[in-house]
Design a protein around this motif. Structure first.
Motif, PDB file in Angstrom:
ATOM      1  N   GLY A 136       0.795  -1.222   0.000  1.00  0.00           N
ATOM      2  CA  GLY A 136       0.000   0.000   0.000  1.00  0.00           C
ATOM      3  C   GLY A 136       0.825   1.268   0.000  1.00  0.00           C
ATOM      4  N   SER A 137       2.150   1.154   0.188  1.00  0.00           N
ATOM      5  CA  SER A 137       2.948   2.383   0.232  1.00  0.00           C
ATOM      6  C   SER A 137       3.040   2.990  -1.161  1.00  0.00           C
ATOM      7  CB  SER A 137       4.334   2.090   0.795  1.00  0.00           C
ATOM      8  OG  SER A 137       4.981   1.133  -0.015  1.00  0.00           O
ATOM      9  N   ARG A 138       3.220   4.303  -1.187  1.00  0.00           N
ATOM     10  CA  ARG A 138       3.228   5.014  -2.458  1.00  0.00           C
ATOM     11  C   ARG A 138       4.465   4.659  -3.255  1.00  0.00           C
ATOM     12  NH1 ARG A 138       6.007   9.251  -4.090  1.00  0.00           N
ATOM     13  NH2 ARG A 138       5.174  10.604  -5.725  1.00  0.00           N
ATOM     14  N   ALA A 139       4.275   4.316  -4.547  1.00  0.00           N
ATOM     15  CA  ALA A 139       5.412   4.002  -5.397  1.00  0.00           C
ATOM     16  C   ALA A 139       5.751   5.180  -6.300  1.00  0.00           C
ATOM     17  CB  ALA A 139       5.118   2.774  -6.241  1.00  0.00           C
ATOM     18  N   SER A 140       4.735   5.779  -6.909  1.00  0.00           N
ATOM     19  CA  SER A 140       5.018   6.931  -7.766  1.00  0.00           C
ATOM     20  C   SER A 140       3.725   7.656  -8.086  1.00  0.00           C
ATOM     21  CB  SER A 140       5.701   6.490  -9.064  1.00  0.00           C
ATOM     22  OG  SER A 140       4.755   5.953  -9.950  1.00  0.00           O
ATOM     23  N   GLY A 141       3.865   8.804  -8.733  1.00  0.00           N
ATOM     24  CA  GLY A 141       2.688   9.569  -9.124  1.00  0.00           C
ATOM     25  C   GLY A 141       2.261  10.550  -8.048  1.00  0.00           C
ATOM     26  N   PRO A 142       1.092  11.180  -8.246  1.00  0.00           N
ATOM     27  CA  PRO A 142       0.701  12.295  -7.382  1.00  0.00           C
ATOM     28  C   PRO A 142       0.175  11.966  -5.979  1.00  0.00           C
ATOM     29  CG  PRO A 142      -0.915  11.975  -9.139  1.00  0.00           C
ATOM     30  CD  PRO A 142       0.193  11.008  -9.390  1.00  0.00           C
TER      31      PRO A 142
ATOM     32  N   LEU B 439      15.351  -1.906 -10.949  1.00  0.00           N
ATOM     33  CA  LEU B 439      15.338  -2.329  -9.547  1.00  0.00           C
ATOM     34  C   LEU B 439      14.905  -1.208  -8.612  1.00  0.00           C
ATOM     35  CD1 LEU B 439      18.537  -4.539  -9.225  1.00  0.00           C
ATOM     36  CD2 LEU B 439      16.166  -5.230  -9.598  1.00  0.00           C
ATOM     37  N   GLN B 440      15.417   0.012  -8.862  1.00  0.00           N
ATOM     38  CA  GLN B 440      15.189   1.096  -7.895  1.00  0.00           C
ATOM     39  C   GLN B 440      14.115   2.087  -8.334  1.00  0.00           C
ATOM     40  OE1 GLN B 440      18.872   2.976  -6.901  1.00  0.00           O
ATOM     41  NE2 GLN B 440      19.901   1.063  -6.433  1.00  0.00           N
ATOM     42  N   GLY B 441      13.723   2.014  -9.594  1.00  0.00           N
ATOM     43  CA  GLY B 441      12.743   2.973 -10.077  1.00  0.00           C
ATOM     44  C   GLY B 441      13.335   4.362 -10.086  1.00  0.00           C
ATOM     45  N   GLY B 442      12.476   5.360  -9.940  1.00  0.00           N
ATOM     46  CA  GLY B 442      12.974   6.734  -9.949  1.00  0.00           C
ATOM     47  C   GLY B 442      12.251   7.504 -11.018  1.00  0.00           C
ATOM     48  N   GLY B 443      12.297   8.828 -10.899  1.00  0.00           N
ATOM     49  CA  GLY B 443      11.436   9.618 -11.759  1.00  0.00           C
ATOM     50  C   GLY B 443      10.018   9.288 -11.358  1.00  0.00           C
ATOM     51  N   ASN B 444       9.227   8.811 -12.287  1.00  0.00           N
ATOM     52  CA  ASN B 444       7.859   8.441 -11.932  1.00  0.00           C
ATOM     53  C   ASN B 444       7.678   6.932 -11.898  1.00  0.00           C
ATOM     54  OD1 ASN B 444       5.782  10.090 -11.125  1.00  0.00           O
ATOM     55  ND2 ASN B 444       5.804  11.184 -13.074  1.00  0.00           N
ATOM     56  N   MET B 445       8.788   6.213 -11.879  1.00  0.00           N
ATOM     57  CA  MET B 445       8.683   4.758 -12.011  1.00  0.00           C
ATOM     58  C   MET B 445       8.811   4.080 -10.658  1.00  0.00           C
ATOM     59  SD  MET B 445      10.807   2.345 -14.576  1.00  0.00           S
ATOM     60  CE  MET B 445      11.103   0.626 -14.178  1.00  0.00           C
ATOM     61  N   PRO B 446       7.896   3.118 -10.384  1.00  0.00           N
ATOM     62  CA  PRO B 446       8.046   2.368  -9.139  1.00  0.00           C
ATOM     63  C   PRO B 446       9.282   1.486  -9.213  1.00  0.00           C
ATOM     64  CG  PRO B 446       6.063   1.687 -10.352  1.00  0.00           C
ATOM     65  CD  PRO B 446       6.766   2.701 -11.187  1.00  0.00           C
ATOM     66  N   ALA B 447       9.839   1.131  -8.046  1.00  0.00           N
ATOM     67  CA  ALA B 447      10.980   0.224  -8.008  1.00  0.00           C
ATOM     68  C   ALA B 447      10.467  -1.204  -8.110  1.00  0.00           C
ATOM     69  CB  ALA B 447      11.739   0.426  -6.700  1.00  0.00           C
ATOM     70  N   TYR B 448      11.069  -1.982  -9.038  1.00  0.00           N
ATOM     71  CA  TYR B 448      10.607  -3.356  -9.229  1.00  0.00           C
ATOM     72  C   TYR B 448      11.485  -4.350  -8.490  1.00  0.00           C
ATOM     73  CZ  TYR B 448       7.017  -2.224 -12.598  1.00  0.00           C
ATOM     74  OH  TYR B 448       5.877  -1.769 -13.180  1.00  0.00           O
ATOM     75  N   GLY B 449      12.418  -3.835  -7.677  1.00  0.00           N
ATOM     76  CA  GLY B 449      13.381  -4.702  -7.000  1.00  0.00           C
ATOM     77  C   GLY B 449      12.740  -5.881  -6.298  1.00  0.00           C
ATOM     78  N   LYS B 450      11.629  -5.632  -5.589  1.00  0.00           N
ATOM     79  CA  LYS B 450      11.025  -6.699  -4.802  1.00  0.00           C
ATOM     80  C   LYS B 450      10.095  -7.575  -5.641  1.00  0.00           C
ATOM     81  CE  LYS B 450       9.880  -3.779  -1.464  1.00  0.00           C
ATOM     82  NZ  LYS B 450       9.096  -3.218  -0.361  1.00  0.00           N
TER      83      LYS B 450
END
Lengths: 173, 486
Positions: A136-142, B439-450
């Motif tokens: 549930g933690s925020r990954a990206s976006g607004p 793995l770490q994402g960044g910018g607007n990308m989620p990290a896919y490491g897990k």
């Protein structure tokens, strides 16, 4: 006769001004008495009653360990004419055993329904591109925070959550 | 026959005196210059409002403002009620056209300096009319009681919940309870059918009264300044000298304008039909992409594009400030030049606002910031990208597909546009950079490491390293000489 009446001095002009003031006063009283219940009625929904209740979400077997599934509960405060809007969805993540996370469907950004993608283990929101991890933690976006979580408990082999209000930044579930 | 009609008319006139009373405002003298095509938008807005009232009344005969039946009653209107579909269509296209024509009216009177002395209050009443009309647009969209309405309410709720301290009380007031449900629809029905139309009718009355009392704004001439001391006198002199009766001289063009917009609405309604309802308002159907009607698309886009930390401030301070600014415009520049030829700031301001709103609204149609929820399962990998690839790279192509990468990244023009297209990603990122980004994402990308196994990452990156045009070098780090780069 009227003219004569009008020209009479003080006694009757004081009666007229009394009548005028009486009329004014009566109407102010009446307006207040009408206004109080009207305003009270309109503001009725604001009165702070408990907007949450414990709701049975389903037997534990329906939530396999390590998976996140969509579940639905019926709004505990439903009225007869709610129709389909009384059914509220939520995401249930069974971490292991009796450890759960129950997420509200509403994105923490602006309330759109987030969708779970089991393959990439992410929640994605269709409105403005918010993304959350499986916890549930925020990954990206607004979104300004993690997904809203319901309180839960396990009772008699069933999962219960405390729900009944739309989760928002001012009143998280 | 004509004589009989006339004598009936006379009978009524002797008793009511209405014709004589109406003849005064209809025939009042206006500057000759106002008999112009530029001045037709106000009356066009008014006739659209009248049409909205008539069609709205008709729809209310059938519509059921109850959450469990509203949707069905709209379907009944669309498919069973005689001409129900057409009245819904006219009401929908009428509302869109009313917002549009009203906006044109507002721009026209502003550029022609009509908000200046002594017509400040006319402008303020107009701004309030504009806000009420947008209120009608929003509440009307809710009455459609479909998925867009349900989640649109969710968005509205989330916005007002951001108000400090009063947030949750406001949510309860808006929804009629703690959650979107039956009482919510009843509230919006009351607003849309009783409260806001009442306000609109009152404000239209005030607006028209002020137009009659203060006169229609004369055609502005560059160099003819508005001065509080002399304006009214010179206006009256102009009207006395060269004025024409409003009816029929100026009203002729108004009448043509009214006819054109109404016919345009009727034609659109007949060709395109009614809009929605789109999807039953069942919140458990979450495969939905809520979108507002066009008047709120710009706002919708703004929420996606603003830096997140500015959102609450822009919403709660910026929007009210914008409204206050509109209301006080006549007090910021209430005298002086009226002609847009001598008001560069006003013209540029209008252009800036228009460009911003239109650009945001167009972006709102294409929503490049939203993941495309079914791209991973619906968009194919271009054949050229898998031809002659090693098994490891092919496995990577599968991973890219299965892990929903395509929801945000496009290949061959298909897929989401939230992230960059991956067609030439190998020319931009080296192997190590690709691994790090995944793995770490960044910018607007989620990290896919897990969420990816090491084997999946290896395959995915191997595939992405093949994604570059044949005639372009792969990316390399500055520290490694070109010859030794793979």
């Amino acid at each position: 006769m009227c003219a004569e009446h009008d020209s009479l001095p003080t006694p009757s002009s004081s009666r007229r001004s009394f009548l005028f003031k009486l009329g004014l006063g009566l109407n102010v009283v009446a307006a207040t008495l009408v206004g109080i219940p009207v305003i009270g009625y309109i503001l009725g929904p604001l009165r702070r009653r408990t907007a949450q209740a414990w709701i049975k979400l389903g037997p534990l077997q329906s939530f396999p360990e390590g998976q996140t599934r969509l579940a639905t509960y019926e709004n505990p405060f439903r009225v007869a004419w709610d129709g389909a809007t009384a059914d509220i969805p939520c995401w249930v993540r069974r971490i292991e055993g009796e450890r759960f996370q129950v997420f509200a469907i509403n994105c923490a950004h602006l309330g759109c329904p987030v969708r779970w993608f089991a393959q990439s283990r992410l929640f994605m929101c269709p409105c403005h591109g918010g993304v959350y991890y499986e916890d549930g933690s925020r990954a990206s976006g607004p979104p300004p925070r993690a997904l809203f979580e319901y309180e839960y408990q396990v009772r008699d082999g069933h999962l219960w959550v405390r729900g009944g209000q739309i989760p928002t930044l001012s009143e998280p579930a | 026959m004509m004589r009989m009609l006339r004598s009936i008319g006379d009978w009524f006139e002797r008793r009511t005196g209405l014709a004589a009373a109406l003849a005064v405002p209809m025939g009042h003298r206006v500057p000759r210059s106002t008999a112009s095509w530029a001045y037709v938008f106000g009356s066009a807005t008014l006739i659209l409002f009248v049409m909205q009232i008539v069609t709205g009344l008709c729809l209310a005969l059938v519509y059921v403002p109850a959450a469990d039946q509203a949707y069905e009653s709209l379907e009944y209107l669309n498919y069973q009620a005689v001409l129900g579909w057409y009245l819904r269509a006219v009401h929908f296209w009428g509302s869109n056209t009313m917002v549009l024509v009203m906006t044109l009216h507002m721009i026209q009177v502003f550029l022609w300096g009509a908000h200046k002395y002594p017509r400040e209050l006319t402008w303020i009443a107009g701004v309030l009319l504009f806000l009420c009309t947008l209120g009608m647009a929003f509440t009307g969209q809710i009455l459609r009681w479909d998925q867009d309405a349900y989640w649109g309410l969710g968005i509205g709720t989330s916005i007002i919940a951001r108000v400090p301290y009063a947030g949750s009380a406001l949510v309860h007031a808006l929804l009629g309870g703690p959650i979107i449900a039956g009482r919510t629809l009843s509230r919006f029905f009351t607003l849309h059918v009783f409260v806001i139309p009442g306000l609109l009718i009152g404000l239209v009355g005030l607006h028209l009264w002020l137009v009659l009392r203060l006169g229609i704004n004369e055609w502005p001439m560059p160099g003819r300044l508005v001065d509080r001391e002399t304006y009214r006198k010179s206006y009256e002199e102009e009207v006395a000298k060269s004025g024409v009766p409003f009816f029929p001289v100026a009203a002729r063009k108004d009448m043509v304008g009214m006819g054109v917009v109404v016919l345009a609405v009727l034609v659109c309604a007949a060709i395109f039909g009614p809009y929605g309802p789109n999807g039953v308002p069942n919140p458990t159907i979450i495969d939905t992409v809520p979108k507002p009607d066009f008047y709120f698309l710009a706002l919708y886009s703004l929420f996606a594009l603003l830096p997140p930390w500015t959102e609450t401030a822009v919403l709660l301070i910026g929007l009210p400030l914008a409204i206050v600014f509109l209301l006080v415009v006549p007090f910021l520049a209430g005298t002086g030049e009226k002609s847009w030829r001598r008001r560069p700031v006003a013209v540029l301001g209008v252009l800036l606002i228009l460009l911003t709103v239109v650009t945001l609204a167009l972006l709102g149609l294409t929503v490049p910031w939203s993941p495309i929820m079914d791209a991973w399962s619906g968009a194919s990998t271009p054949a050229a990208y898998v031809k002659g690839r090693t098994p490891l790279e092919l496995q990577g192509a599968l991973t890219l597909q299965n892990k929903q990468c395509r929801n945000c990244h496009s290949l061959g023009g298909e897929g989401g546009r939230r992230g960059p297209a991956l067609d030439d990603v190998a020319t931009r990122l080296t192997r190590d950079q690709l691994v790090r980004q995944v793995l770490q994402g960044g910018g607007n990308m989620p990290a896919y490491g897990k969420n990816l196994t090491p084997a999946e990452v290896t395959a995915l990156v191997a595939f992405m390293q093949t994604l570059r045009p044949a005639n372009q070098q792969p990316a390399r780090t500055a520290t490694v000489p070109a010859t030794s780069a793979r």
